[in-house]
Design a protein around this motif. Sequence first.
Motif, PDB file in Angstrom:
ATOM      1  N   THR A 140       0.839  -1.196   0.000  1.00 53.98           N
ATOM      2  CA  THR A 140       0.000   0.000   0.000  1.00 53.98           C
ATOM      3  C   THR A 140       0.872   1.244   0.000  1.00 53.98           C
ATOM      4  N   LYS A 141       0.302   2.347  -0.448  1.00 49.20           N
ATOM      5  CA  LYS A 141       1.004   3.620  -0.356  1.00 49.20           C
ATOM      6  C   LYS A 141       1.200   3.989   1.105  1.00 49.20           C
ATOM      7  N   SER A 142       2.208   4.802   1.339  1.00 53.20           N
ATOM      8  CA  SER A 142       2.608   5.090   2.711  1.00 53.20           C
ATOM      9  C   SER A 142       1.531   5.789   3.514  1.00 53.20           C
ATOM     10  N   ASN A 143       0.654   6.551   2.840  1.00 52.23           N
ATOM     11  CA  ASN A 143      -0.279   7.361   3.636  1.00 52.23           C
ATOM     12  C   ASN A 143      -1.186   6.511   4.517  1.00 52.23           C
ATOM     13  N   LEU A 144      -1.461   5.267   4.078  1.00 54.03           N
ATOM     14  CA  LEU A 144      -2.325   4.415   4.898  1.00 54.03           C
ATOM     15  C   LEU A 144      -1.668   4.113   6.241  1.00 54.03           C
ATOM     16  N   PHE A 145      -0.353   3.835   6.182  1.00 53.96           N
ATOM     17  CA  PHE A 145       0.337   3.511   7.440  1.00 53.96           C
ATOM     18  C   PHE A 145       0.740   4.766   8.216  1.00 53.96           C
ATOM     19  N   GLU A 146       0.662   5.917   7.533  1.00 47.18           N
ATOM     20  CA  GLU A 146       0.811   7.156   8.297  1.00 47.18           C
ATOM     21  C   GLU A 146      -0.448   7.379   9.122  1.00 47.18           C
ATOM     22  N   THR A 147      -1.596   7.211   8.472  1.00 48.73           N
ATOM     23  CA  THR A 147      -2.849   7.388   9.204  1.00 48.73           C
ATOM     24  C   THR A 147      -2.966   6.394  10.356  1.00 48.73           C
ATOM     25  N   SER A 148      -2.587   5.138  10.087  1.00 47.93           N
ATOM     26  CA  SER A 148      -2.736   4.128  11.128  1.00 47.93           C
ATOM     27  C   SER A 148      -1.720   4.312  12.242  1.00 47.93           C
ATOM     28  N   GLY A 149      -0.643   5.021  11.944  1.00 43.21           N
ATOM     29  CA  GLY A 149       0.387   5.233  12.959  1.00 43.21           C
ATOM     30  C   GLY A 149       1.526   4.238  12.884  1.00 43.21           C
ATOM     31  N   HIS A 150       1.392   3.232  12.010  1.00 42.03           N
ATOM     32  CA  HIS A 150       2.451   2.220  11.948  1.00 42.03           C
ATOM     33  C   HIS A 150       3.809   2.823  11.607  1.00 42.03           C
ATOM     34  N   LEU A 151       3.809   3.791  10.670  1.00 41.10           N
ATOM     35  CA  LEU A 151       5.095   4.331  10.243  1.00 41.10           C
ATOM     36  C   LEU A 151       5.761   5.147  11.342  1.00 41.10           C
ATOM     37  N   GLN A 152       4.960   5.762  12.197  1.00 43.89           N
ATOM     38  CA  GLN A 152       5.561   6.491  13.311  1.00 43.89           C
ATOM     39  C   GLN A 152       6.080   5.534  14.370  1.00 43.89           C
ATOM     40  N   TRP A 153       5.301   4.493  14.648  1.00 50.37           N
ATOM     41  CA  TRP A 153       5.587   3.653  15.812  1.00 50.37           C
ATOM     42  C   TRP A 153       6.444   2.443  15.478  1.00 50.37           C
ATOM     43  N   TYR A 154       6.263   1.867  14.306  1.00 49.56           N
ATOM     44  CA  TYR A 154       6.856   0.538  14.076  1.00 49.56           C
ATOM     45  C   TYR A 154       7.684   0.478  12.814  1.00 49.56           C
ATOM     46  N   SER A 155       8.118   1.618  12.322  1.00 49.18           N
ATOM     47  CA  SER A 155       8.758   1.584  11.011  1.00 49.18           C
ATOM     48  C   SER A 155       9.981   0.668  11.010  1.00 49.18           C
ATOM     49  N   GLU A 156      10.659   0.540  12.149  1.00 45.33           N
ATOM     50  CA  GLU A 156      11.852  -0.315  12.152  1.00 45.33           C
ATOM     51  C   GLU A 156      11.481  -1.785  12.007  1.00 45.33           C
ATOM     52  N   ILE A 209      -6.884 -11.706  21.526  1.00 45.98           N
ATOM     53  CA  ILE A 209      -8.097 -10.930  21.304  1.00 45.98           C
ATOM     54  C   ILE A 209      -7.813  -9.559  21.879  1.00 45.98           C
ATOM     55  N   GLN A 210      -7.780  -8.583  21.008  1.00 46.56           N
ATOM     56  CA  GLN A 210      -7.223  -7.298  21.386  1.00 46.56           C
ATOM     57  C   GLN A 210      -8.230  -6.186  21.127  1.00 46.56           C
ATOM     58  N   LEU A 211      -8.419  -5.352  22.116  1.00 47.34           N
ATOM     59  CA  LEU A 211      -9.308  -4.211  21.925  1.00 47.34           C
ATOM     60  C   LEU A 211      -8.503  -3.033  21.386  1.00 47.34           C
ATOM     61  N   ASP A 212      -9.142  -2.229  20.561  1.00 50.50           N
ATOM     62  CA  ASP A 212      -8.435  -1.095  19.968  1.00 50.50           C
ATOM     63  C   ASP A 212      -9.284   0.170  20.063  1.00 50.50           C
ATOM     64  N   PHE A 213      -8.791   1.135  20.830  1.00 51.25           N
ATOM     65  CA  PHE A 213      -9.480   2.434  20.927  1.00 51.25           C
ATOM     66  C   PHE A 213      -8.816   3.468  20.051  1.00 51.25           C
ATOM     67  N   ASN A 214      -7.746   3.064  19.398  1.00 50.02           N
ATOM     68  CA  ASN A 214      -6.903   4.020  18.709  1.00 50.02           C
ATOM     69  C   ASN A 214      -7.273   4.151  17.236  1.00 50.02           C
ATOM     70  N   LEU A 215      -7.282   3.015  16.526  1.00 54.56           N
ATOM     71  CA  LEU A 215      -7.517   3.094  15.087  1.00 54.56           C
ATOM     72  C   LEU A 215      -8.894   3.661  14.726  1.00 54.56           C
ATOM     73  N   PRO A 216      -9.947   3.298  15.440  1.00 54.16           N
ATOM     74  CA  PRO A 216     -11.235   3.916  15.094  1.00 54.16           C
ATOM     75  C   PRO A 216     -11.168   5.439  15.154  1.00 54.16           C
ATOM     76  N   ASP A 217     -10.368   5.949  16.108  1.00 53.90           N
ATOM     77  CA  ASP A 217     -10.172   7.391  16.201  1.00 53.90           C
ATOM     78  C   ASP A 217      -9.387   7.926  15.028  1.00 53.90           C
ATOM     79  N   ARG A 218      -8.252   7.276  14.779  1.00 52.94           N
ATOM     80  CA  ARG A 218      -7.354   7.779  13.744  1.00 52.94           C
ATOM     81  C   ARG A 218      -8.024   7.767  12.376  1.00 52.94           C
ATOM     82  N   PHE A 219      -8.882   6.771  12.155  1.00 51.00           N
ATOM     83  CA  PHE A 219      -9.555   6.688  10.856  1.00 51.00           C
ATOM     84  C   PHE A 219     -10.951   7.304  10.909  1.00 51.00           C
TER      85      PHE A 219
END
Length: 661
Positions: free
Chosen positions: A306-322, A506-516
């Motif tokens: 995918t293009k980078s903007n998707l993982f910018e929105t999700s936060g992956h590129l900030q948090w887990y790029s390594e 089984i993981q709850l997520d309060f973050n991605l619904p916000d970010r998207f």
Amino acid sequence: MEIELAGKTHQVSEGATGFDLFEDRSVIALLVNGEQKDLAYALQQGDSVEGISIDSDAGLSILRHSTAHLLAQAVQELFDEAKLGIGPPIQDGFYYDFDVPEPFNPEDLKRLEKRMKELVGKSQKFVRVEVSDDEAKKRLAHEPYKLELIGLKSADVGEGSVEVGAGGLSIYENVNPDGSVAWFDLCRGPHVPNSRMIGKGFALTRVAAAYWRGNENNKQLQRIYGTAWPTVEAKEAYLERLQEAQRRDHRKLGAELDLFSFPDEIGSGLAVFHPKGGVIRRVMEDYSRQRHEEAGYEFVYSPHITKSNLFETSGHLQWYSEGMFPALKLDAELDADGKVKKQGQDYYLKPMNCPFHILIFKSRSRSYRELPLRMFEFGSVYRYEKSGVLHGLTRVRGMTQDDAHLFVTPEQLESELTSVLNFVLDLLRDYGLDDFYLELSTKEEGNPKFVGDDAIWTSATATLEKVAKASGLELVPDPGGAAFYGPKISVQARDAIGRTWQMSTIQLDFNLPDRFDLEYVASDGERHRPIMIHRALFGSIERFFGVLTEHYAGHFPPWLAPVQVVGIPVADDFAEYLEDLMAELKASGVRGFVDRSDSRMQKKIRDHTLDRVPFLLLAGERDAGAKTVSFRYRSGEQVNDVGLEEAKKIILDAISERRQV
RNA sequence: GCCGACUUGGCGCAAUUGGUAGCGCACCGCUCUUGUAAAGCGGGGGUUACGGGUUCGAGUCCCGUAGUCGGCUCCA
């Protein structure tokens, strides 16, 4: 003087020690008022005392800790430049870290083990000496790491340190029978009273580097691992368990059974599944699909990049790029001066599927009537794992998750979590795992990395806990172990030889619904934010494949076995008879063939048994005449004179019921 | 990524102090063919992970690279 011994009042004379209380030599230490003490501890009026036996959990830890001291003594005798790190007991054994100019080699381990055995024979006493900080610093002036620990005390070293505790410091001296001090170490104790207690039930197992105090910015020390047991027999049994684990190693079985491989040409951590592994994997996946469909999941598909903007929105590129593969840089055009003529695009291999599923959710407006919305995908993801952590199929760089994302309203959360957990456990049982416990990973109070407001965390964590408890399984808390975006339950499974594997989360997520900015329209006509549940059942197909291989030691139950039946004619004349039966079995979907090679029958039995084929069907003159076959199983068990209809039923039933044979 | 060990036909292993690669299984061919874990004979297959170096000569010694293994760290 009066003390309480194992709950009963007991009279002892002034100055009595633990040695006076127990004749039983297997008692190696005391539990005094809830604290572990040496047997040499001088009893005080009113003490409540119990013995710690060498074969109890506490006793084993003490034995192992004392063995670690013995190792350290041996190391400093044989390598006078060695500086001491730490040396605690661990599961099944102990380790001790040393700073040495040259790393240890396997020959060194043999020498050290020999020296330790000599020290056992020397009958050294372990003697506790209480010291002040200053005294400790003086005596350990040549041990820089110990000095560092004294400076830190336990507050910073963490609970469970064996060197320093909250109170005063103590040194343990290894004292020769003539009273001279052979060696000493900073230590909280307690220890076994005498090196003789260590006996011969120990072994040094391996050597490896380890960062000082577990921090990769610190110097690497040389760590020697060992195992220690009360008896030689217990040690042998332990080493046998290790060998059993080696025999089951999925990397070994994967090659032997022609299931999968990791060709160097492709790259580290990237597996190919061979036809036989492919059968197992396909059957695993097919059954999972079927069950998901029945449980109301909808199947989706998404691309691998995918293009980078998707993982910018999700936060992956900030948090887990390594942890991600580097970008593929596309479409950029430069002019002759190297200036950008056309802006390029970065594309990334996906490390997770969630953002894609979120985009499917967002593709149109959603009504509360659609929730819970359950999206499922066998999604291939790629993670740039560090080279040193790759491990067979259990830690790879390319894998397929059986990934699902559930979008629910807050009101639906509890019932949805309950059904997800039950679904997960139920499905794992069908694959043959049935011994579970749960781990509840929660937020660490005050740590700013956790997003979302406290009220949601509190209620969601409470809901997870309630659901977990309702399952009736053992629940182990894991404080601080939550992902930054939400708490989780993970299902841990014990395999056939008692090892535990983290399976589903089984993981709850309060973050991605916000970010998207996810929304649905509720019955009140207002827009609300859904809660997202991430859920991978196998973790990854590859990993689960590896776990099942080890769990079954390659003896897959018939429904999963790549080859389910092999027909072995006693002589070639009876091959046709078996071919007829095999044709009928194949018509019912059974995987098998008649072995018409010119090997002898005994050889065929051996080959297909080693190949872990669950059903071998033998037939000779007697069977052909009576319309029967003979079953031979992997265990060596044989059942003769089984009628053809009965034989087919046995095989088909075992497969359809997913039974092990 | 870090530390250490390792890498010889598909698999498991051999090869004195450096002297020019061998065995078993598997594979191929032939012979043999009756009751529960290896029938016999013959044959093919390796530039010793890759790249440099030392040496008259390297699977063996040295350097680098890759991969594997055991740990450490990491595992969203």
